[in-house]
Scaffold this active site. Structure first.
Site, mmCIF file in Angstrom:
data_model
loop_
_atom_site.group_PDB
_atom_site.id
_atom_site.type_symbol
_atom_site.label_atom_id
_atom_site.label_comp_id
_atom_site.label_asym_id
_atom_site.label_seq_id
_atom_site.Cartn_x
_atom_site.Cartn_y
_atom_site.Cartn_z
ATOM 1 N N SER A 88 57.831 87.253 19.123
ATOM 2 C CA SER A 88 59.247 87.039 19.458
ATOM 3 C C SER A 88 59.391 86.467 20.869
ATOM 4 O O SER A 88 60.361 85.771 21.168
ATOM 5 C CB SER A 88 60.028 88.348 19.333
ATOM 6 O OG SER A 88 59.361 89.372 20.034
ATOM 7 N N PRO A 123 57.939 98.631 31.058
ATOM 8 C CA PRO A 123 57.904 99.382 32.313
ATOM 9 C C PRO A 123 58.215 98.453 33.487
ATOM 10 O O PRO A 123 57.958 97.255 33.402
ATOM 11 C CB PRO A 123 56.459 99.876 32.378
ATOM 12 C CG PRO A 123 55.673 98.956 31.512
ATOM 13 C CD PRO A 123 56.611 98.424 30.468
ATOM 14 N N ASN A 129 60.944 89.438 31.834
ATOM 15 C CA ASN A 129 59.775 88.580 31.627
ATOM 16 C C ASN A 129 59.587 87.669 32.829
ATOM 17 O O ASN A 129 58.465 87.412 33.249
ATOM 18 C CB ASN A 129 59.926 87.768 30.337
ATOM 19 C CG ASN A 129 59.628 88.629 29.128
ATOM 20 O OD1 ASN A 129 58.740 89.480 29.171
ATOM 21 N ND2 ASN A 129 60.391 88.446 28.068
ATOM 22 N N GLU A 150 64.207 86.618 24.491
ATOM 23 C CA GLU A 150 63.339 87.463 25.341
ATOM 24 C C GLU A 150 62.796 86.712 26.555
ATOM 25 O O GLU A 150 62.753 87.224 27.662
ATOM 26 C CB GLU A 150 62.125 87.941 24.523
ATOM 27 C CG GLU A 150 62.416 89.097 23.617
ATOM 28 C CD GLU A 150 61.204 89.495 22.784
ATOM 29 O OE1 GLU A 150 60.060 89.399 23.251
ATOM 30 O OE2 GLU A 150 61.425 89.901 21.625
ATOM 31 N N ARG A 181 49.275 89.425 29.978
ATOM 32 C CA ARG A 181 50.623 89.959 30.246
ATOM 33 C C ARG A 181 51.602 89.512 29.155
ATOM 34 O O ARG A 181 52.445 90.298 28.704
ATOM 35 C CB ARG A 181 51.086 89.488 31.628
ATOM 36 C CG ARG A 181 52.470 89.965 31.994
ATOM 37 C CD ARG A 181 52.741 89.783 33.480
ATOM 38 N NE ARG A 181 54.118 90.085 33.799
ATOM 39 C CZ ARG A 181 55.025 89.158 34.114
ATOM 40 N NH1 ARG A 181 54.693 87.884 34.167
ATOM 41 N NH2 ARG A 181 56.255 89.507 34.397
ATOM 42 N N HIS A 238 45.555 94.970 35.564
ATOM 43 C CA HIS A 238 45.963 94.557 36.910
ATOM 44 C C HIS A 238 44.771 94.296 37.820
ATOM 45 O O HIS A 238 44.939 94.139 39.015
ATOM 46 C CB HIS A 238 46.909 95.602 37.518
ATOM 47 C CG HIS A 238 48.275 95.611 36.893
ATOM 48 N ND1 HIS A 238 49.221 96.566 37.127
ATOM 49 C CD2 HIS A 238 48.854 94.744 36.010
ATOM 50 C CE1 HIS A 238 50.322 96.314 36.431
ATOM 51 N NE2 HIS A 238 50.114 95.211 35.740
ATOM 52 N N ASP A 272 44.063 91.910 42.667
ATOM 53 C CA ASP A 272 42.784 92.417 43.166
ATOM 54 C C ASP A 272 42.034 91.252 43.810
ATOM 55 O O ASP A 272 41.244 90.571 43.161
ATOM 56 C CB ASP A 272 41.963 93.003 41.998
ATOM 57 C CG ASP A 272 40.590 93.467 42.466
ATOM 58 O OD1 ASP A 272 40.272 93.297 43.678
ATOM 59 O OD2 ASP A 272 39.831 93.997 41.632
ATOM 60 N N SER A 315 38.124 90.509 43.312
ATOM 61 C CA SER A 315 37.576 89.839 42.117
ATOM 62 C C SER A 315 38.753 89.439 41.219
ATOM 63 O O SER A 315 38.978 90.039 40.175
ATOM 64 C CB SER A 315 36.607 90.765 41.377
ATOM 65 O OG SER A 315 37.250 91.979 41.033
ATOM 66 N N VAL A 362 58.100 94.707 23.214
ATOM 67 C CA VAL A 362 59.497 94.419 22.879
ATOM 68 C C VAL A 362 59.566 94.120 21.377
ATOM 69 O O VAL A 362 59.296 93.014 20.933
ATOM 70 C CB VAL A 362 60.043 93.257 23.727
ATOM 71 C CG1 VAL A 362 61.495 92.975 23.365
ATOM 72 C CG2 VAL A 362 59.914 93.587 25.213
ATOM 73 N N HIS A 416 53.836 92.051 26.876
ATOM 74 C CA HIS A 416 55.306 91.962 26.824
ATOM 75 C C HIS A 416 55.795 91.639 25.421
ATOM 76 O O HIS A 416 56.866 92.067 25.025
ATOM 77 C CB HIS A 416 55.813 90.926 27.834
ATOM 78 C CG HIS A 416 55.780 91.421 29.243
ATOM 79 N ND1 HIS A 416 56.702 91.063 30.189
ATOM 80 C CD2 HIS A 416 54.934 92.276 29.877
ATOM 81 C CE1 HIS A 416 56.432 91.670 31.338
ATOM 82 N NE2 HIS A 416 55.351 92.407 31.178
ATOM 83 N N ASP A 417 55.012 90.869 24.667
ATOM 84 C CA ASP A 417 55.436 90.611 23.285
ATOM 85 C C ASP A 417 55.376 91.911 22.482
ATOM 86 O O ASP A 417 56.336 92.288 21.806
ATOM 87 C CB ASP A 417 54.536 89.542 22.641
ATOM 88 C CG ASP A 417 55.027 89.192 21.238
ATOM 89 O OD1 ASP A 417 56.260 89.171 21.041
ATOM 90 O OD2 ASP A 417 54.200 88.960 20.346
#
Ligand code: HEM
Length: 346
Positions: free
Chosen positions: A86, A174, A105, A99, A72, A204, A265, A268, A80, A76-77
């Site tokens: 950053s 998003p 975040n 950030e 994640r 996810h 999930d 697993s 952006v 996200h890095d």
């Protein structure tokens, strides 16, 4: 020379200087990452990938939940302003909020200490050679492989940004309330396809979400019903037990801030696999955005394909991750190689 002309020349000189060193011109030097290549540190720091992999493997051995957080963090890095590390900065020369501090975040972003540890070791071995952006890409690959996907090469040669602004986060990431159109618009802006968006969202299948992110789906869905009818009944009951309503939060949980983390999930939670897509089709997703991908006619078919073909999804996932790793990178003389991933060089 009259005052206006002096001003213009000074300004132009400043811009040229600034763009030559590319310390403050955010737009300069960003590219599609075509000049990144595997084995980038082969001659300058041949042990870089192994050092990163060994320390990552030790950290994941102690805490397997970190693998999801690394994935994640990387996403996200990259979204952006590019894969430029950053997100790792604790401050910048401009003094603006960074950030990391953005609600987009959030407080669940993790992995910074591992990156510090790797960077410290690499600075010892090959000072000022390996960028924080490449370390982040390497360990994301390692976390993916740790979570069950086949090994793949990740290209390198990224450099580090000197800019990090909380204000850039929201419109580039998003959120769970978005429609497929809104999410697709963001991915497309980054040069990624809707297929890649659906493929990467398979991330996810590992990791956790805070109850506060999805509890409107259990308690406050619409004016006509408190529960999202798309949620499978038994799963919704499990979620209610995991995330009690505000007035029934047990004292121990309230003491911790009242926001429990729930596995995306639970079947697993540490294995990256296509079970996430099967769950999407059964009403067993936490995020409204994921449910939207399962429902929207433009993405439903892709979700179905990924649910049906685990090997194909794996291949597509690693390929899409490499594509993600090339988004708006700084290369050549742009940016810098930070000595400390949390701070710009002075
Ligand atoms: C497409 C739209 C996406 C949305 C709306 C979205 C949203 C979210 C949200 C709200 C969380 C929970 C955060 C929290 O509770 O603190 C989350 C977790 C996570 N996301 Fe996404 N995400 C998206 C795509 C992606 C992509 C493309 C990746 C990876 C390439 C990714 C990887 C993850 C992972 C691994 C977690 C679990 C993190 C952990 O356990 O620390 N997500 N996502």
């Amino acid at each position: 020379m009259e005052v206006g002309r002096v001003g213009q020349v000074t300004c132009a000189a400043f811009l040229i200087a600034c763009c030559l060193t590319v310390r403050t011109c955010s737009a300069v030097g960003k590219n599609k990452g075509r000049n990144l290549r595997a084995g980038f540190y082969q001659y300058t720091c041949p042990q870089a990938e192994k050092i990163a992999a060994d320390l990552t493997s030790a950290a994941l051995g102690q805490d397997p939940t970190l693998a999801a957080s690394l994935l994640r963090l990387f996403f996200h890095d990259c979204f952006v302003n590019g894969c430029d590390a950053s997100i790792l900065l604790d401050s910048t020369l401009s003094g603006e909020p960074i950030e990391k501090a953005s609600l987009g975040n959030g407080k669940t972003m993790r992995g910074f200490e591992l990156i510090d540890e790797i960077k410290a070791k690499l600075e010892n071995e090959c000072p000022e050679v390996v960028s924080c952006a490449d370390i982040t890409a390497y360990i994301t690959r390692d976390a993916t492989v740790f979570s069950g996907l086949p090994y793949f090469k990740i290209p390198a040669g990224r450099r580090d940004s000197v800019i990090s602004r909380a204000a850039d986060v929201f419109h580039n990431l998003p959120t769970p309330a978005m429609t497929v159109d809104e999410m697709a618009a963001i991915f497309t802006r980054k040069g990624m396809t809707v297929d890649e968006m659906v493929t990467l969202t398979g991330a996810h299948s590992i990791g956790k979400v805070q109850c506060s992110v999805f509890e409107d789906r259990i308690y406050n869905y619409s004016e006509t019903g408190s529960r999202d009818p798309k949620l499978q009944a038994a799963y919704a009951s499990y979620l209610s037990a995991m995330c009690p309503p505000a007035d029934a939060v047990p004292a121990d949980l309230a003491a911790e801030g009242g926001d429990r983390l729930v596995y995306l999930d639970p079947s697993s939670p540490f294995r990256l696999d296509n079970s996430f897509y099967l769950r999407m089709r059964e009403g067993k997703t936490l995020l409204q955005s994921d449910q939207n991908m399962a429902d929207d006619p433009r993405t439903a078919e892709l979700v179905g394909k990924m649910a049906a073909e685990p090997k194909m999804w794996m291949k597509k996932f690693t390929r899409a991750l490499v594509r993600l790793s090339r988004v708006d990178v700084l290369t050549g003389n742009a940016g810098e190689i930070r000595k400390n991933c949390r701070a710009v060089n002075l």
